[in-house]
Motif scaffolding. Sequence first.
Motif, PDB file in Angstrom:
ATOM      1  N   ASP A   1       0.830  -1.085   0.016  1.00 23.11           N
ATOM      2  CA  ASP A   1       0.109   0.098  -0.019  1.00 23.11           C
ATOM      3  C   ASP A   1       0.823   1.241  -0.176  1.00 23.11           C
ATOM      4  O   ASP A   1       2.097   1.117   0.519  1.00 23.11           O
ATOM      5  CB  ASP A   1      -0.779  -0.001   1.179  1.00 23.11           C
ATOM      6  CG  ASP A   1      -2.050   1.005   1.164  1.00 23.11           C
ATOM      7  OD1 ASP A   1      -2.638   1.139   0.148  1.00 23.11           O
ATOM      8  OD2 ASP A   1      -1.930   2.123   2.024  1.00 23.11           O
TER       9      ASP A   1
ATOM     10  N   HIS B   1      -4.853  -3.248  -3.078  1.00 16.09           N
ATOM     11  CA  HIS B   1      -6.100  -2.793  -3.469  1.00 16.09           C
ATOM     12  C   HIS B   1      -6.312  -1.676  -4.183  1.00 16.09           C
ATOM     13  O   HIS B   1      -5.742  -0.411  -3.901  1.00 16.09           O
ATOM     14  CB  HIS B   1      -7.028  -2.594  -2.060  1.00 16.09           C
ATOM     15  CG  HIS B   1      -8.364  -2.704  -2.021  1.00 16.09           C
ATOM     16  ND1 HIS B   1      -9.057  -3.998  -2.302  1.00 16.09           N
ATOM     17  CD2 HIS B   1      -9.144  -1.816  -1.934  1.00 16.09           C
ATOM     18  CE1 HIS B   1     -10.366  -3.785  -2.110  1.00 16.09           C
ATOM     19  NE2 HIS B   1     -10.460  -2.581  -1.839  1.00 16.09           N
TER      20      HIS B   1
ATOM     21  N   SER C   1     -14.396  -0.871  -0.322  1.00 16.44           N
ATOM     22  CA  SER C   1     -13.392  -0.259  -0.130  1.00 16.44           C
ATOM     23  C   SER C   1     -12.681  -1.019   1.091  1.00 16.44           C
ATOM     24  O   SER C   1     -13.407  -2.290   1.349  1.00 16.44           O
ATOM     25  CB  SER C   1     -13.793   0.950   0.513  1.00 16.44           C
ATOM     26  OG  SER C   1     -14.525   0.699   1.706  1.00 16.44           O
ATOM     27  N   LEU C   2     -11.448  -0.866   1.257  1.00 17.68           N
ATOM     28  CA  LEU C   2     -10.735  -1.716   2.244  1.00 17.68           C
ATOM     29  C   LEU C   2     -11.560  -1.870   3.769  1.00 17.68           C
ATOM     30  O   LEU C   2     -11.830  -2.704   4.169  1.00 17.68           O
ATOM     31  CB  LEU C   2      -9.269  -1.379   2.421  1.00 17.68           C
ATOM     32  CG  LEU C   2      -8.536  -2.052   3.772  1.00 17.68           C
ATOM     33  CD1 LEU C   2      -8.531  -3.258   3.295  1.00 17.68           C
ATOM     34  CD2 LEU C   2      -7.195  -1.163   3.632  1.00 17.68           C
TER      35      LEU C   2
ATOM     36  N   CYS D   1     -13.141  -4.996   5.249  1.00 15.42           N
ATOM     37  CA  CYS D   1     -12.828  -5.509   6.567  1.00 15.42           C
ATOM     38  C   CYS D   1     -14.142  -5.740   7.482  1.00 15.42           C
ATOM     39  O   CYS D   1     -14.119  -6.770   8.167  1.00 15.42           O
ATOM     40  CB  CYS D   1     -12.059  -4.178   7.461  1.00 15.42           C
ATOM     41  SG  CYS D   1     -10.199  -4.170   6.727  1.00 15.42           S
TER      42      CYS D   1
ATOM     43  N   ASN E   1     -10.570  -3.195  12.132  1.00 14.38           N
ATOM     44  CA  ASN E   1      -9.842  -1.996  11.895  1.00 14.38           C
ATOM     45  C   ASN E   1      -9.915  -0.805  12.793  1.00 14.38           C
ATOM     46  O   ASN E   1     -10.028   0.098  12.212  1.00 14.38           O
ATOM     47  CB  ASN E   1     -10.065  -1.679  10.461  1.00 14.38           C
ATOM     48  CG  ASN E   1     -11.433  -1.261  10.221  1.00 14.38           C
ATOM     49  OD1 ASN E   1     -12.579  -1.674  11.059  1.00 14.38           O
ATOM     50  ND2 ASN E   1     -11.699  -0.629   8.928  1.00 14.38           N
TER      51      ASN E   1
ATOM     52  N   ASP F   1      -2.419  -0.394   6.594  1.00 17.33           N
ATOM     53  CA  ASP F   1      -3.262  -0.895   5.655  1.00 17.33           C
ATOM     54  C   ASP F   1      -2.809  -1.915   4.914  1.00 17.33           C
ATOM     55  O   ASP F   1      -3.818  -2.882   4.484  1.00 17.33           O
ATOM     56  CB  ASP F   1      -3.678   0.201   4.654  1.00 17.33           C
ATOM     57  CG  ASP F   1      -4.298   1.353   5.007  1.00 17.33           C
ATOM     58  OD1 ASP F   1      -4.853   1.302   6.286  1.00 17.33           O
ATOM     59  OD2 ASP F   1      -4.754   2.352   4.316  1.00 17.33           O
TER      60      ASP F   1
ATOM     61  N   LEU G   1      -5.012  -5.515   4.760  1.00 14.05           N
ATOM     62  CA  LEU G   1      -5.387  -6.054   3.333  1.00 14.05           C
ATOM     63  C   LEU G   1      -4.949  -7.447   3.453  1.00 14.05           C
ATOM     64  O   LEU G   1      -5.526  -8.365   2.715  1.00 14.05           O
ATOM     65  CB  LEU G   1      -4.667  -5.174   2.232  1.00 14.05           C
ATOM     66  CG  LEU G   1      -4.894  -5.679   0.918  1.00 14.05           C
ATOM     67  CD1 LEU G   1      -6.326  -6.022   0.474  1.00 14.05           C
ATOM     68  CD2 LEU G   1      -4.039  -4.821  -0.109  1.00 14.05           C
TER      69      LEU G   1
ATOM     70  N   VAL H   1      -7.603  -9.396   4.871  1.00 17.76           N
ATOM     71  CA  VAL H   1      -8.907  -9.212   3.909  1.00 17.76           C
ATOM     72  C   VAL H   1      -8.554 -10.369   2.749  1.00 17.76           C
ATOM     73  O   VAL H   1      -9.536 -10.768   2.173  1.00 17.76           O
ATOM     74  CB  VAL H   1      -9.109  -7.740   3.411  1.00 17.76           C
ATOM     75  CG1 VAL H   1      -9.967  -7.741   2.142  1.00 17.76           C
ATOM     76  CG2 VAL H   1      -9.763  -7.314   4.434  1.00 17.76           C
ATOM     77  N   TYR H   2      -7.402 -10.146   2.196  1.00 15.77           N
ATOM     78  CA  TYR H   2      -7.199 -11.036   0.904  1.00 15.77           C
ATOM     79  C   TYR H   2      -7.020 -12.456   1.207  1.00 15.77           C
ATOM     80  O   TYR H   2      -7.881 -13.264   0.288  1.00 15.77           O
ATOM     81  CB  TYR H   2      -5.600 -10.545   0.428  1.00 15.77           C
ATOM     82  CG  TYR H   2      -5.129 -11.710  -0.435  1.00 15.77           C
ATOM     83  CD1 TYR H   2      -5.637 -11.769  -1.986  1.00 15.77           C
ATOM     84  CD2 TYR H   2      -4.165 -12.426   0.034  1.00 15.77           C
ATOM     85  CE1 TYR H   2      -4.941 -12.511  -2.652  1.00 15.77           C
ATOM     86  CE2 TYR H   2      -3.606 -13.612  -0.872  1.00 15.77           C
ATOM     87  CZ  TYR H   2      -4.063 -13.651  -2.480  1.00 15.77           C
ATOM     88  OH  TYR H   2      -3.742 -14.457  -3.113  1.00 15.77           O
TER      89      TYR H   2
END
Length: 242
Positions: free
Chosen positions: A7, A89, A135-136, A140, A147, A158, A162, A165-166
Amino acid sequence: MRQIVLDTETTGLSWEKGNRVVEIGCVELVERRPTGRTFQRYLKPDCAFEPGAQEVTGLSLEFLADKPIMQDVVDEFLDFIRGAELIIHNAAFDVGFLDAELSRCGAHYGRLSEHAVVFDTLSLARERFPGQRNSLDALCKRFDVDNSHRDFHGALLDAQLLADVYLALTSGQGDLGFSLPQDDRRGAVARTPADVALVVARVRCASAEDEALHRARLERIAKVAGHSLWPLAAADAPALPA
């Protein structure tokens, strides 16, 4: 498989208008597990922040005044990411900025895609959740990644979010612990041998949707690299010797 979750933070929204990268944050995964290796650098820009950008990042020109410029860290950065798959992202945004930074450092640095393959989690999220916010922060919330400690947009923070999240987005794998506060994170990661012995592995069979996403990803890799080391389907796999 080596992956780098990446990021950036910038002085504004457009590299074409001369905005610059002020922070790079990277988290290394090997075989979808964090290695503990990270890369994080604040960078001194040669321009002011656009209205609103400073409030988003929590950074200031005063704080960045004694930080290195991109030319000082470019070799170290490229060494860290080289040969990996970059997980980003909204990749077009970060790649555009980083390509501009590499160009300023010298034509011999080329483009980011010459050093690593790029995978865009925003494109995948839009495929899986069409018409929804992706969005991130929204992801989340969707995947229960905490977060709450994200007061500002920070590149390394971030990237850590991520990464969680990934893994959830691609396989349903649980939180890596990046979303925990620092003190709790140490407790979550550090286990004694006795603790490890109590962990029970669960086998999750791929669904038709998972297989379709996997095939689409291999096709993207093959398109970028010109070929793929992995067959797209079992029928494409070479026969094993008798």
